[in-house]
Design a protein around this motif. Structure first.
Motif, PDB file in Angstrom:
ATOM      1  N   VAL A   1     -37.834  58.563   6.043  1.00 14.54           N
ATOM      2  CA  VAL A   1     -36.511  58.194   5.531  1.00 14.54           C
ATOM      3  C   VAL A   1     -35.887  59.378   4.804  1.00 14.54           C
ATOM      4  CG1 VAL A   1     -35.315  56.723   3.846  1.00 14.54           C
ATOM      5  CG2 VAL A   1     -36.984  55.717   5.405  1.00 14.54           C
TER       6      VAL A   1
ATOM      7  N   ASP B   1     -27.910  50.472   5.488  1.00 11.36           N
ATOM      8  CA  ASP B   1     -26.941  51.461   5.944  1.00 11.36           C
ATOM      9  C   ASP B   1     -27.071  52.787   5.217  1.00 11.36           C
ATOM     10  OD1 ASP B   1     -26.186  48.709   6.147  1.00 11.36           O
ATOM     11  OD2 ASP B   1     -24.208  49.298   6.859  1.00 11.36           O
TER      12      ASP B   1
ATOM     13  N   LEU C   1     -33.658  61.661   6.912  1.00 11.58           N
ATOM     14  CA  LEU C   1     -32.375  61.209   7.437  1.00 11.58           C
ATOM     15  C   LEU C   1     -31.237  61.991   6.791  1.00 11.58           C
ATOM     16  CD1 LEU C   1     -33.048  57.341   7.364  1.00 11.58           C
ATOM     17  CD2 LEU C   1     -32.869  58.785   9.404  1.00 11.58           C
TER      18      LEU C   1
ATOM     19  N   ARG D   1     -31.499  53.425  11.756  1.00 15.57           N
ATOM     20  CA  ARG D   1     -32.082  53.097  10.456  1.00 15.57           C
ATOM     21  C   ARG D   1     -32.815  51.762  10.505  1.00 15.57           C
ATOM     22  NH1 ARG D   1     -28.391  56.743   8.727  1.00 15.57           N
ATOM     23  NH2 ARG D   1     -28.757  57.731   6.691  1.00 15.57           N
TER      24      ARG D   1
ATOM     25  N   ASP E   1     -26.255  55.508  14.275  1.00 14.96           N
ATOM     26  CA  ASP E   1     -27.004  55.850  13.078  1.00 14.96           C
ATOM     27  C   ASP E   1     -27.522  54.591  12.384  1.00 14.96           C
ATOM     28  OD1 ASP E   1     -27.707  57.898  10.929  1.00 14.96           O
ATOM     29  OD2 ASP E   1     -26.464  56.504   9.792  1.00 14.96           O
TER      30      ASP E   1
ATOM     31  N   ALA F   1     -29.861  53.977   3.666  1.00 10.32           N
ATOM     32  CA  ALA F   1     -31.233  54.490   3.555  1.00 10.32           C
ATOM     33  C   ALA F   1     -31.267  55.976   3.900  1.00 10.32           C
ATOM     34  CB  ALA F   1     -32.164  53.725   4.488  1.00 10.32           C
ATOM     35  N   GLY F   2     -31.980  56.732   3.081  1.00 13.23           N
ATOM     36  CA  GLY F   2     -32.060  58.170   3.317  1.00 13.23           C
ATOM     37  C   GLY F   2     -32.630  58.867   2.099  1.00 13.23           C
TER      38      GLY F   2
END
Length: 403
Positions: free
Chosen positions: A234, A308, A237, A174, A170, A310-311
């Motif tokens: 993004v 780490d 995610l 990213r 994961d 990001a989303g």
């Protein structure tokens, strides 16, 4: 997790635990101190220690060395890893290890072995670092969670991020997504199945230095422009809970370590939760944006670290994170408190034109509450006082942007 479990790993009882673990490995414990505490009430407690050990065998016989030790309670999986000593008194089962033998980070032993790193980098096609003697420097270590090690030779360097094995794919994705979208994030160079990600370095200098020294920093508009470059994908995610949405957890951590502040911390968390209720986390975000994650050259943004988290989230959370971290720096001894507080206010004023001001102040309070756990986590000498000062800051920001 009961308070007694926290005491067991940070109080005088820890002496016997560490002495037994060191003795089993052939050494004698000289002294120790707590370096970090990760206490999750009702779940687990993990502690890192700085210990001085006199070794009695082999080439180290009689020599006193400084070691990093770790111990955990409430994490049964840690007790099942080879090389980890389990001490069980019938009531508590404590896992104890010596760095780099972290039970949750199996790749750390490889990342901290120069020969193994040289071989790994060669296998991953990074020969310019693999050639010649490799020098390793630990840049960060959070027991059972993550580590960052810089690997360098006279001609090149890379960074090795060590995470739990189930997180490495994961994390690689990213980095690849954002680098592919043209953002100035570290390019992923390869990974291993046991949790090691190799990333390229970025140009520039940490914004932390500019903030500390009064150097040129990007404007609020420039920070927003950088975030505008995050691709819409993004937001697709996996969702991660933001600092503000975890306010209740951080309040419980503070309350467990400092019962005198438990009610105040809980009330602040409830206020934050009320003010951000119903806001949909559907915008692309960095997830942990603050000055140490931004690289600069002459005040211009040249890089963005640690993607780490990001989303999907709220733009206000990213902006609040930067303000809250600078405000926290303004509370530290030895820093230019007035200038940094003014900088936090300047960023908050600039960001208030981009997001709803009430949401921004609530989320600044939420990040500040998470940071209020820091003095106890790193065991500052006067951590109760520093914790209270940070809670004071939460109150001020929730009461409106302070003057």
């Amino acid at each position: 997790m009961a308070q007694s479990d926290l005491d067991l790993l940070t109080g005088e009882e820890a002496t016997e635990l560490l002495a037994t673990a060191v003795s089993t490995a052939g050494g004698e414990l000289v002294d120790w101190s707590v370096r970090q505490v990760d206490h999750r009430p009702g779940r687990s407690t993990t502690v890192a220690y700085r210990a001085r050990v006199r070794w009695g065998e082999g080439v180290e016989a009689g020599r006193v060395r400084t070691e990093t030790l770790g111990a955990s309670l409430g994490r049964p999986g840690d007790q099942q890893v080879p090389g980890v000593l389990t001490l069980d008194d019938g009531e508590h089962a404590v896992a104890v290890w010596r760095f780099p033998g972290d039970p949750a980070l199996p790749a750390l032993a490889t990342a901290y072995d120069a020969e193994a790193v040289a071989t790994l980098l060669g296998d991953l096609g990074v020969p310019e670092v693999a050639r010649g003697p490799v020098t390793l420097r630990v840049r960060a270590y959070r027991p059972t969670r993550r580590a960052v090690i810089e690997a360098s030779t006279p001609g090149a360097r890379v960074f090795l991020k060590v995470v739990r094995p189930e997180k490495v794919d994961d994390l690689h994705a990213r980095h690849a997504l954002l680098a592919g979208a043209g953002l100035p994030v570290p390019k992923p160079l390869g990974r291993s199945a046991d949790g090691l990600l190799v990333i390229a370095p970025l140009s520039g200098e940490s914004m932390r230095h500019a903030v500390r020294d009064g150097g040129a920093v990007p404007s609020a508009a420039e920070v927003v422009t950088m975030l505008d470059r995050l691709p819409d994908s993004v937001a697709e995610l996996p969702l991660r809970t933001s600092w503000s949405e975890n306010a209740g957890h951080y309040a419980s951590v503070i309350g467990a370590a400092m019962p005198a502040e438990a009610d105040r911390a809980r009330h602040l968390a409830e206020t934050i939760a009320t003010r951000i209720a119903g806001q949909r986390p559907d915008e692309p975000t960095h997830g942990d944006l603050y000055e140490a994650q931004v690289m600069l050259a002459d005040g211009r943004i040249t890089g963005l670290l640690d993607v780490d988290s990001a989303g999907p989230g709220r733009r206000a959370d990213d902006l609040a994170c930067l303000v809250a971290h600078i405000e926290t720096l303004s509370l530290l001894r030895g820093w230019d408190n007035e200038r940094l507080h003014a900088l936090a206010l300047e960023y908050a004023a600039g960001f208030a034109g981009q997001v709803e001001p009430v949401e921004l102040s609530a989320r600044i309070g939420g990040v500040l509450l998470s940071l209020a756990t820091g003095p106890h986590r790193v065991q500052e000498a006067d951590w109760p006082l520093q914790t209270s000062r940070r809670l004071d800051a939460v109150e001020r920001w929730l009461g409106g942007v302070p003057g």
